[in-house]
Design an enzyme around this catalytic site. Structure first.
Site, short mmCIF file in Angstrom:
data_model
loop_
_atom_site.label_atom_id
_atom_site.label_comp_id
_atom_site.label_asym_id
_atom_site.label_seq_id
_atom_site.Cartn_x
_atom_site.Cartn_y
_atom_site.Cartn_z
N ARG A 87 4.78 74.40 -97.73
CA ARG A 87 3.44 73.81 -97.57
C ARG A 87 3.37 72.74 -96.47
O ARG A 87 2.49 71.89 -96.48
CB ARG A 87 2.92 73.24 -98.89
N LYS A 91 -3.22 73.36 -82.45
CA LYS A 91 -3.69 74.71 -82.82
C LYS A 91 -2.48 75.62 -82.92
O LYS A 91 -1.74 75.77 -81.94
CB LYS A 91 -4.66 75.26 -81.77
N GLU A 104 -5.09 77.15 -66.71
CA GLU A 104 -5.52 76.12 -67.66
C GLU A 104 -5.72 74.78 -66.93
O GLU A 104 -6.56 73.97 -67.33
CB GLU A 104 -4.48 75.96 -68.79
N LYS A 110 -6.65 66.83 -72.03
CA LYS A 110 -6.66 67.54 -73.31
C LYS A 110 -6.60 66.54 -74.47
O LYS A 110 -7.29 66.70 -75.48
CB LYS A 110 -5.51 68.55 -73.38
N GLU A 167 -12.51 70.97 -83.80
CA GLU A 167 -13.55 71.73 -83.11
C GLU A 167 -14.80 71.87 -83.97
O GLU A 167 -15.37 72.95 -84.12
CB GLU A 167 -12.99 73.12 -82.74
N ARG A 196 -14.32 69.77 -78.69
CA ARG A 196 -13.13 70.56 -78.38
C ARG A 196 -13.48 71.97 -77.91
O ARG A 196 -12.72 72.60 -77.17
CB ARG A 196 -12.20 70.62 -79.60
N ASN A 215 -12.51 75.81 -74.52
CA ASN A 215 -12.54 77.27 -74.54
C ASN A 215 -13.19 77.84 -73.30
O ASN A 215 -13.44 79.06 -73.23
CB ASN A 215 -13.28 77.77 -75.79
N HIS A 270 -12.36 81.30 -72.09
CA HIS A 270 -11.50 81.97 -73.07
C HIS A 270 -12.18 83.13 -73.80
O HIS A 270 -11.51 84.08 -74.18
CB HIS A 270 -10.94 80.95 -74.07
N HIS A 302 -10.26 86.35 -73.46
CA HIS A 302 -9.63 87.07 -74.58
C HIS A 302 -10.06 88.53 -74.59
O HIS A 302 -9.27 89.42 -74.91
CB HIS A 302 -9.97 86.41 -75.92
N HIS A 323 -2.07 85.79 -70.29
CA HIS A 323 -3.15 84.98 -70.86
C HIS A 323 -3.80 84.11 -69.77
O HIS A 323 -5.03 84.04 -69.66
CB HIS A 323 -2.61 84.11 -72.00
N1 GLY Z 1 -6.65 75.79 -76.09
C1 GLY Z 1 -7.85 75.25 -76.58
C2 GLY Z 1 -7.66 74.19 -77.60
O1 GLY Z 1 -6.55 73.77 -77.82
O2 GLY Z 1 -8.60 73.75 -78.20
#
Ligand code: GLY
Length: 384
Positions: free
Chosen positions: A122, A144, A190, A236, A246, A255, A259, A262, A266, A287
């Site tokens: 956990r 993330k 990025e 970031k 987010e 946040r 994206n 993205h 994606h 990516h």
């Molecule tokens: N890669 C986008 C984020 O970390 O929110």
């Protein structure tokens, strides 16, 4: 050498950036109160043996017992099956609740290692040692973690996971000197994204720096490269610190702004393309390449929606091209198919797409449910 604090409601931690930092991995972890008996390393098979040995020596040097799993990174194997295997190996190594997982490698591996850390007993602590440009400036920061899901034969990117912040991030920029050229350039996608968001994070000058320093960065000169990595992480960090999960409303951005490119990317990354129409080796795109193409679609969408003036797309396309990233995707299916794939995006809400578009120098905004015809036109810009 720089140190950046990431302050989120769930955890505060440091990201250390500098050349040669791997040798200090053990002592920096100790100083950050990471004090396990055991460490389980989850290592990207693409990382050179001497880099892994340097990390292992540094951890063993402070008296910690080591075990190790290897991962061959691929989007297809960024899966619950791989996470299951890793959890079994971590359990087999006898890790206890107070022990630590150390991820060494690129974003696919750190996303899975972080997810393993979030789930094992956990939740155990983890330390992230990114070794690619993309993982240094993006994947390693912000917590993330997760895997892709295969649903009805299609890959749904990052559809299962957890927010689980690391206890420490060590970005040794020396590891970038041996990085494969395509992998290195992929990370620049990025960086371009962050430059387009710099003003949200107090670095409106990041775009000018990125443009002016690009040749030196491509030559991997330590000074400009270190500055690029550090300033990107600061962007970031600021955005994640304000909206860890987010959850900010669309008007605020938060946040979700990270994206940018993205949702388009994606779809481009996971769609079945006609490889016979592209130069050999073009597909599958990485990516980062998909994000570069997606950022171009998003920029054109901004022009069409008039959130930015005409000419912005040409500027971004020039930068993407100088970075050695693709500006078109030969063999990409028609825009309808790409849009259909975009509808699976996990950021859609109430069936409505939420896309990020540029809205000024260093600024972006969220647009909710943009007109279908306009999105289709935006996708056309990356079809040769
Ligand atoms: N890669 C986008 C984020 O970390 O929110």
């Amino acid at each position: 050498m720089g140190q950046i604090r990431i302050d989120t409601p769930s955890r505060s931690y440091a990201v250390h950036v500098g050349a040669g930092l791997l040798a200090d991995l053990g002592s920096l972890a100790r100083a950050a109160n990471v004090a396990p008996g055991r460490v389980h390393m989850i290592v990207d098979a693409g990382v050179p043996g001497e880099v892994v040995a340097r990390a292992a020596d540094a951890l063993a040097g402070v008296g910690w017992r080591l075990s190790r799993s290897n991962v061959v990174p691929s989007e297809a194997d960024k899966s619950l099956q791989t996470v299951h295997r890793l959890l079994q190996e971590v359990a087999g190594a006898g890790l206890e609740r107070s022990d630590v997982i150390v991820a060494v490698g690129g974003g696919i591996v750190s996303d899975m290692a972080g997810f393993v850390a979030s789930a094992y007993r956990r939740g155990v602590s983890w330390v992230c040692v990114p070794t690619t440009l993309l993982s240094m400036v993006d994947a390693s920061v912000g917590g993330k973690t997760g895997v892709n899901l295969r649903v009805g034969g299609q890959l749904y990117k990052n559809m299962a996971g957890a927010f689980w912040q690391p206890a420490l991030v060590i970005a040794d920029t020396e590891t970038l000197t041996s990085l494969d050229e395509r992998e290195f350039r992929s990370g620049l996608a990025e960086c371009i994204k962050h430059a387009m968001l710099g003003a949200h994070a107090g670095d409106a000058g990041l775009m000018a720096f990125t443009r002016a320093g690009l040749a030196d960065v491509l030559d991997r000169r330590p000074g400009p490269l270190g500055e690029l990595v550090e300033r990107n992480i600061r962007v970031k960090a600021a955005i994640v610190g304000d909206d860890e999960r987010e959850l900010a409303p669309s008007e605020a951005g938060g946040r979700a702004l990270l994206n940018l490119g993205h949702t388009f990317g994606h779809a481009i990354e996971t769609i079945d393309a006609d490889a016979s129409k592209a130069p050999s080796g073009f597909w599958p795109v990485t990516h980062g390449e998909a994000v570069a193409l997606g950022t171009l679609c998003a920029t054109r969408l901004g022009e069409l929606l008039k959130t930015v003036g005409e000419g912005t797309f040409d500027q971004v396309r020039a930068l993407v091209g100088h970075a050695g990233l693709p500006t078109t995707a030969p063999g990409l299916p028609g825009p309808e198919a790409v849009l259909e794939r975009m509808a699976h995006d996990k950021k859609a809400q109430g069936g409505k797409l939420r896309l990020i578009v540029p809205s000024g120098p260093g600024l972006c905004r969220v647009v909710v449910d943009p007109p279908r015809e306009v999105v289709l036109r935006a996708i056309e810009v990356v079809r040769p």
